[in-house]
Design a protein around this motif. Structure first.
Motif, PDB file in Angstrom:
ATOM      1  N   PHE A 283       0.859  -1.183   0.000  1.00  0.00           N
ATOM      2  CA  PHE A 283       0.000   0.000   0.000  1.00  0.00           C
ATOM      3  C   PHE A 283       0.894   1.232   0.000  1.00  0.00           C
ATOM      4  O   PHE A 283       1.627   1.483   0.958  1.00  0.00           O
ATOM      5  CB  PHE A 283      -0.903   0.035   1.235  1.00  0.00           C
ATOM      6  CG  PHE A 283      -2.096  -0.892   1.185  1.00  0.00           C
ATOM      7  CD1 PHE A 283      -2.351  -1.671   0.065  1.00  0.00           C
ATOM      8  CD2 PHE A 283      -2.969  -0.971   2.258  1.00  0.00           C
ATOM      9  CE1 PHE A 283      -3.447  -2.521   0.014  1.00  0.00           C
ATOM     10  CE2 PHE A 283      -4.080  -1.810   2.226  1.00  0.00           C
ATOM     11  CZ  PHE A 283      -4.316  -2.589   1.097  1.00  0.00           C
ATOM     12  N   ARG A 291      -4.311   4.777   3.836  1.00  0.00           N
ATOM     13  CA  ARG A 291      -3.707   3.443   3.958  1.00  0.00           C
ATOM     14  C   ARG A 291      -3.852   2.881   5.365  1.00  0.00           C
ATOM     15  O   ARG A 291      -4.396   1.794   5.578  1.00  0.00           O
ATOM     16  CB  ARG A 291      -2.204   3.503   3.619  1.00  0.00           C
ATOM     17  CG  ARG A 291      -1.838   4.140   2.318  1.00  0.00           C
ATOM     18  CD  ARG A 291      -0.345   4.459   2.274  1.00  0.00           C
ATOM     19  NE  ARG A 291       0.059   5.269   3.423  1.00  0.00           N
ATOM     20  CZ  ARG A 291       1.310   5.474   3.805  1.00  0.00           C
ATOM     21  NH1 ARG A 291       2.286   4.904   3.134  1.00  0.00           N
ATOM     22  NH2 ARG A 291       1.586   6.219   4.845  1.00  0.00           N
ATOM     23  N   THR A 292      -3.334   3.620   6.348  1.00  0.00           N
ATOM     24  CA  THR A 292      -3.363   3.155   7.728  1.00  0.00           C
ATOM     25  C   THR A 292      -4.781   3.107   8.266  1.00  0.00           C
ATOM     26  O   THR A 292      -5.149   2.177   8.999  1.00  0.00           O
ATOM     27  CB  THR A 292      -2.477   4.066   8.605  1.00  0.00           C
ATOM     28  OG1 THR A 292      -1.118   3.952   8.169  1.00  0.00           O
ATOM     29  CG2 THR A 292      -2.573   3.677  10.069  1.00  0.00           C
ATOM     30  N   CYS A 295      -6.444  -0.068   7.185  1.00  0.00           N
ATOM     31  CA  CYS A 295      -5.899  -1.267   7.832  1.00  0.00           C
ATOM     32  C   CYS A 295      -6.280  -1.355   9.306  1.00  0.00           C
ATOM     33  O   CYS A 295      -6.504  -2.454   9.827  1.00  0.00           O
ATOM     34  CB  CYS A 295      -4.389  -1.320   7.651  1.00  0.00           C
ATOM     35  SG  CYS A 295      -3.916  -1.689   5.937  1.00  0.00           S
ATOM     36  N   THR A 296      -6.348  -0.235   9.992  1.00  0.00           N
ATOM     37  CA  THR A 296      -6.780  -0.285  11.387  1.00  0.00           C
ATOM     38  C   THR A 296      -8.254  -0.680  11.474  1.00  0.00           C
ATOM     39  O   THR A 296      -8.674  -1.338  12.431  1.00  0.00           O
ATOM     40  CB  THR A 296      -6.538   1.051  12.105  1.00  0.00           C
ATOM     41  OG1 THR A 296      -7.071   2.128  11.334  1.00  0.00           O
ATOM     42  CG2 THR A 296      -5.046   1.283  12.323  1.00  0.00           C
ATOM     43  N   LEU A 298      -9.665  -2.779   9.294  1.00  0.00           N
ATOM     44  CA  LEU A 298      -9.625  -4.219   9.037  1.00  0.00           C
ATOM     45  C   LEU A 298      -9.149  -5.001  10.259  1.00  0.00           C
ATOM     46  O   LEU A 298      -9.462  -6.181  10.402  1.00  0.00           O
ATOM     47  CB  LEU A 298      -8.714  -4.514   7.842  1.00  0.00           C
ATOM     48  CG  LEU A 298      -9.226  -4.071   6.474  1.00  0.00           C
ATOM     49  CD1 LEU A 298      -8.145  -4.250   5.408  1.00  0.00           C
ATOM     50  CD2 LEU A 298     -10.492  -4.843   6.095  1.00  0.00           C
ATOM     51  N   PHE A 299      -8.446  -4.327  11.140  1.00  0.00           N
ATOM     52  CA  PHE A 299      -7.967  -4.981  12.363  1.00  0.00           C
ATOM     53  C   PHE A 299      -8.910  -4.739  13.547  1.00  0.00           C
ATOM     54  O   PHE A 299      -8.617  -5.151  14.658  1.00  0.00           O
ATOM     55  CB  PHE A 299      -6.550  -4.480  12.696  1.00  0.00           C
ATOM     56  CG  PHE A 299      -5.875  -5.268  13.785  1.00  0.00           C
ATOM     57  CD1 PHE A 299      -5.708  -6.644  13.681  1.00  0.00           C
ATOM     58  CD2 PHE A 299      -5.397  -4.629  14.916  1.00  0.00           C
ATOM     59  CE1 PHE A 299      -5.082  -7.366  14.695  1.00  0.00           C
ATOM     60  CE2 PHE A 299      -4.771  -5.332  15.936  1.00  0.00           C
ATOM     61  CZ  PHE A 299      -4.610  -6.709  15.819  1.00  0.00           C
ATOM     62  N   TYR A 331      -1.513  -7.532  13.132  1.00  0.00           N
ATOM     63  CA  TYR A 331      -1.201  -6.154  12.720  1.00  0.00           C
ATOM     64  C   TYR A 331       0.015  -5.630  13.469  1.00  0.00           C
ATOM     65  O   TYR A 331       0.064  -5.653  14.700  1.00  0.00           O
ATOM     66  CB  TYR A 331      -2.409  -5.250  13.010  1.00  0.00           C
ATOM     67  CG  TYR A 331      -2.226  -3.804  12.639  1.00  0.00           C
ATOM     68  CD1 TYR A 331      -2.212  -3.408  11.307  1.00  0.00           C
ATOM     69  CD2 TYR A 331      -2.075  -2.813  13.613  1.00  0.00           C
ATOM     70  CE1 TYR A 331      -2.063  -2.073  10.954  1.00  0.00           C
ATOM     71  CE2 TYR A 331      -1.916  -1.475  13.268  1.00  0.00           C
ATOM     72  CZ  TYR A 331      -1.910  -1.117  11.939  1.00  0.00           C
ATOM     73  OH  TYR A 331      -1.754   0.200  11.585  1.00  0.00           O
ATOM     74  N   ILE A 417      -0.803  -7.684   8.558  1.00  0.00           N
ATOM     75  CA  ILE A 417      -0.669  -6.302   8.089  1.00  0.00           C
ATOM     76  C   ILE A 417       0.522  -5.672   8.803  1.00  0.00           C
ATOM     77  O   ILE A 417       0.577  -5.677  10.036  1.00  0.00           O
ATOM     78  CB  ILE A 417      -1.945  -5.487   8.388  1.00  0.00           C
ATOM     79  CG1 ILE A 417      -3.165  -6.146   7.738  1.00  0.00           C
ATOM     80  CG2 ILE A 417      -1.784  -4.049   7.902  1.00  0.00           C
ATOM     81  CD1 ILE A 417      -4.489  -5.567   8.201  1.00  0.00           C
ATOM     82  N   ASP A 419       2.684  -2.127   9.067  1.00  0.00           N
ATOM     83  CA  ASP A 419       2.662  -0.698   8.736  1.00  0.00           C
ATOM     84  C   ASP A 419       4.041  -0.100   9.003  1.00  0.00           C
ATOM     85  O   ASP A 419       4.510  -0.103  10.136  1.00  0.00           O
ATOM     86  CB  ASP A 419       1.595  -0.007   9.604  1.00  0.00           C
ATOM     87  CG  ASP A 419       1.221   1.377   9.091  1.00  0.00           C
ATOM     88  OD1 ASP A 419       1.988   1.920   8.271  1.00  0.00           O
ATOM     89  OD2 ASP A 419       0.182   1.899   9.506  1.00  0.00           O
ATOM     90  N   ILE A 448      -0.041  -7.641   3.882  1.00  0.00           N
ATOM     91  CA  ILE A 448      -0.163  -6.257   3.408  1.00  0.00           C
ATOM     92  C   ILE A 448       0.963  -5.457   4.029  1.00  0.00           C
ATOM     93  O   ILE A 448       1.155  -5.490   5.250  1.00  0.00           O
ATOM     94  CB  ILE A 448      -1.519  -5.642   3.806  1.00  0.00           C
ATOM     95  CG1 ILE A 448      -2.667  -6.348   3.081  1.00  0.00           C
ATOM     96  CG2 ILE A 448      -1.537  -4.140   3.497  1.00  0.00           C
ATOM     97  CD1 ILE A 448      -4.044  -5.902   3.547  1.00  0.00           C
ATOM     98  N   ILE A 450       2.413  -1.607   4.367  1.00  0.00           N
ATOM     99  CA  ILE A 450       2.253  -0.166   4.164  1.00  0.00           C
ATOM    100  C   ILE A 450       3.634   0.464   4.315  1.00  0.00           C
ATOM    101  O   ILE A 450       4.328   0.211   5.297  1.00  0.00           O
ATOM    102  CB  ILE A 450       1.310   0.450   5.218  1.00  0.00           C
ATOM    103  CG1 ILE A 450      -0.043  -0.243   5.215  1.00  0.00           C
ATOM    104  CG2 ILE A 450       1.153   1.950   4.987  1.00  0.00           C
ATOM    105  CD1 ILE A 450      -0.937   0.181   6.360  1.00  0.00           C
TER     106      ILE A 450
END
Length: 504
Positions: A283, A291-292, A295-296, A298-299, A331, A417, A419, A448, A450
C-alpha cells in the motif's frame, strides 16, 4: 593545527564486558559542516556519541575539540561547553509550555521557574517562528514532530557549538523534515557543527556535506557525500550489494484469502481489493491518504460504516481487535514504541502478548511454555538479545520489530498487516525483516505492507495499490515496466501518461 577541524577522534576504543563496542576509531569533523555518521545497529555510533557527550568514558584514545583535549566527565559539562545531543527519546516535560521547556533545558529559568520570553535566544525564537509554534503552548498539545523541533530549539538555546541529531526524522512528516533541513542549514550558516545520524540514506544525500561509515565498532571510510552513492554506502555498512537487499518475488500466488468491496469508513472511501495466499500486497500513498486508516479498520480498531469484507470466504466484520485476532488477522502498527511494544515489559511478556490466552489456565500463565515459545521465536528469527528476562527497550529497533513479528507468528495469522515495517531501523536489519516477510508469504501467509519508502514498497511487494485522498487510485503489478511512474501518478491522483505518449 588545522583550524578547519572542529572535532578530532584519534584511536578511540571502548569495551563493555566481552563486547568491543569501539576499536581504534579515528576520523575528523570539520567546523560548520553537516557530517553524517552511518552504520548498522551495533556499528558503534551510539557509543561514540555517548563518549563525546560525557555519558560514558572511553578506554583509550584521544578526542580533540577545536585542537584542545576533550575530557568531559558528564553530559552537563558537555552542554556547558556547547555540545548538545538530541535523541529519539525526547526529554521534554509535557506539563510545561514550549518556552518553559526550552528555558529549563538551557538553564534560563529564574528562581521561581517563570518563563521569560526574552531569554529564549534568537535562534530558538527563529525556529519557533518557522514552525508557527507559540512559546506559551503546552508541550502535551503538540504532535511528536513538533515536540522534536522544540527539543532541537532547546539544544540550540544552550550556546550550541556542536549539535548531534540521532534519527531526528523518525517521527517527522515530510513537511516537518523539510523544516528541519531549513533549521540545519540556518545553523550551518551560523557556524554550528552538526553530526547527523540516520538510517534513511536519501536524507544523507539531501543534507550532509561529508559522511563517516562505521562497521562492527571500526572506522570504515570518510568521504564527501558527492563522492558516494547508495550502493557504495550499503556495501560499506553491510558488505552486501543493493541488489541483494530485497528477496525474490513470489513465483506464484494462491487463491484469494481476503476480499474487500466498497469499504468505507473514517479516512477511506469505496475501497475494493483482493489479497491472495502467498502474496505481499504493498500500500503506497502519502500520509493521510487512507492506507493506515483502512488497515486499522480491518484490524477492528474502529469500524467501517459501509462495504463488505470476507476472510477465507466468510463474512468478516471485526467490531474490536479481539475479533480480528480470532479470525486470523495480525497487525504491526506504524509507531512501534507507542503502539507496538510494551516498554516496561520483558521479551517474554512482549512475545506472548497475542497468545496469552492459549498458554494460560484459570488466569495463570504457563511460565515454562511462555519461556519456551519466546526462545523458539528468538531462534527462528535470529533476534539478537541478552536474556529473555531483559526489557524490550534494551534491544535495537530492528530486534524490537522482530519481537513484535514473533508475537504474531505464534498466533499464526492468515493475514498479516505490517505498517512501516522498517521505520527507524538500519539497512542490515531491514534486509532481515524483508527476508522474514518473504518467507512467511512463501509459506502461504497473505501480507499487506504499508510503506512511505518507495524503493522498499517496490522491492518487497508483488503488487502495489496506490492511495489518494482515501481511495485506491491504481493497482500495479511489480513486473510492470512503468512501475515507478505509475506509483508516482497514483499517489498524486494524476492520470498516468507514459513518457512515450508525452513525447508523441
Amino acid at each position: 593545527m588545522d583550524t578547519n577541524i572542529f572535532l578530532s577522534i584519534r584511536g578511540v576504543s571502548k569495551r563493555f564486558g566481552g563486547t568491543q563496542a569501539l576499536d581504534d576509531v579515528s576520523f575528523e569533523v570539520k567546523k560548520g559542516e553537516i557530517h553524517a555518521l552511518l552504520g548498522e545497529n551495533g556499528a558503534g555510533k551510539s557509543t561514540l556519541i555517548k563518549i563525546i557527550s560525557g555519558v560514558v568514558a572511553k578506554d583509550s584514545g584521544t578526542i580533540l575539540m577545536e585542537g584542545k583535549e576533550w575530557n568531559i566527565k558528564n553530559p552537563q559539562q558537555a552542554r556547558s561547553q556547547g555540545v548538545n545531543v538530541v535523541y529519539q527519546e525526547l526529554s521534554l516535560v509535557p506539563g510545561l509550555s514550549v518556552g518553559e521547556n526550552i528555558c529549563a533545558s538551557s538553564e534560563r529559568m529564574d528562581t521561581f521557574k517563570i518563563m521569560k520570553r526574552n531569554n529564549l535566544g534568537e535562534e530558538a525564537h527563529s525556529i519557533l517562528r518557522m514552525l508557527n509554534i507559540d512559546p506559551r503552548t503546552p508541550v502535551r498539545a503538540l504532535g511528536i514532530g513538533a515536540q522534536q523541533m522544540v527539543e532541537i530549539a532547546g539544544a540550540i538555546c544552550r550556546n550550541c557549538r556542536l549539535l548531534i541529531l540521532d534519527e531526528p526524522t523518525a517521527s517527522l512528516t515530510n513537511d516537518e523534515t523539510k523544516e528541519l533541513y531549513k533549521i540545519m542549514k540556518m545553523l550551518k550558516v551560523k557556524g554550528v557543527t552538526i553530526i547527523y545520524i540516520s538510517h534513511k540514506l536519501s536524507e544523507i544525500f539531501e543534507i550532509a556535506d561529508r559522511a563517516t561509515v562505521m562497521k562492527d565498532g571500526k572506522f570504515v571510510r570518510t568521504a564527501n557525500v558527492s563522492e558516494l552513492d547508495e550502493q557504495t554506502i550499503i556495501q560499506l555498512m553491510t558488505g552486501r550489494n543493493l541488489s541483494d537487499i530485497y528477496p525474490p518475488k513470489a513465483g506464484k500466488v494462491g487463491p484469494s484469502v481476503m476480499t474487500v468491496r466498497g469499504y468505507s469508513g473514517p479516512g477511506f472511501d469505496q475501497i475494493s481489493f483482493d489479497l491472495h495466499e502467498g502474496e505481499i500486497l504493498g500500500f503506497a500513498g502519502l500520509t493521510g491518504s487512507g492506507r493506515t486508516e483502512l488497515c486499522t479498520a480491518l484490524f477492528g480498531v474502529h469500524r467501517a460504516y459501509a462495504g463488505k469484507a470476507t476472510l477465507m470466504g466468510i463474512d468478516y466484520k471485526p467490531r474490536r481487535v479481539k475479533d480480528a485476532m480470532q479470525a486470523g488477522v495480525g497487525y504491526l502498527p506504524e509507531d512501534r514504541k507507542q503502539a507496538g511494544i510494551f516498554l516496561q515489559m520483558n521479551l517474554i511478556e512482549n512475545t506472548i502478548a497475542a497468545t496469552i490466552d492459549q498458554i494460560s489456565h484459570w488466569g495463570m500463565i504457563n511460565r515454562r511454555l511462555a519461556d519456551q515459545n519466546t526462545k523458539e521465536m528468538i531462534r527462528k528469527l535470529s533476534t539478537k538479545v541478552g536474556a529473555v528476562s531483559d526489557k524490550i527497550l534494551s534491544l535495537s529497533g530492528g530486534n524490537q520489530q522482530k519481537i513484535i513479528l514473533s508475537r504474531w507468528l505464534l498466533e499464526n495469522p492468515r493475514v498479516l498487516i505490517v505498517d512501516e515495517p522498517t521505520r527507524g531501523i538500519d539497512v542490515g536489519a531491514k534486509f532481515e525483516i524483508y527476508q522474514i516477510l518473504r518467507k512467511l508469504a512463501d509459506n502461504g501467509m497473505a501480507i499487506i505492507v504499508i510503506s512511505s519508502d518507495l524503493p522498499e514498497i517496490i522491492g518487497i511487494s508483488d503488487r502495489i495499490a496506490t492511495f489518494y485522498k482515501g481511495s485506491i487510485s491504481m493497482v500495479i503489478s511489480s513486473g510492470d515496466p512503468s512501475l515507478e511512474e505509475k506509483i508516482g501518478s497514483g499517489i498524486m491522483g494524476v492520470a498516468y501518461t507514459s513518457s512515450q505518449e508525452v513525447q508523441n
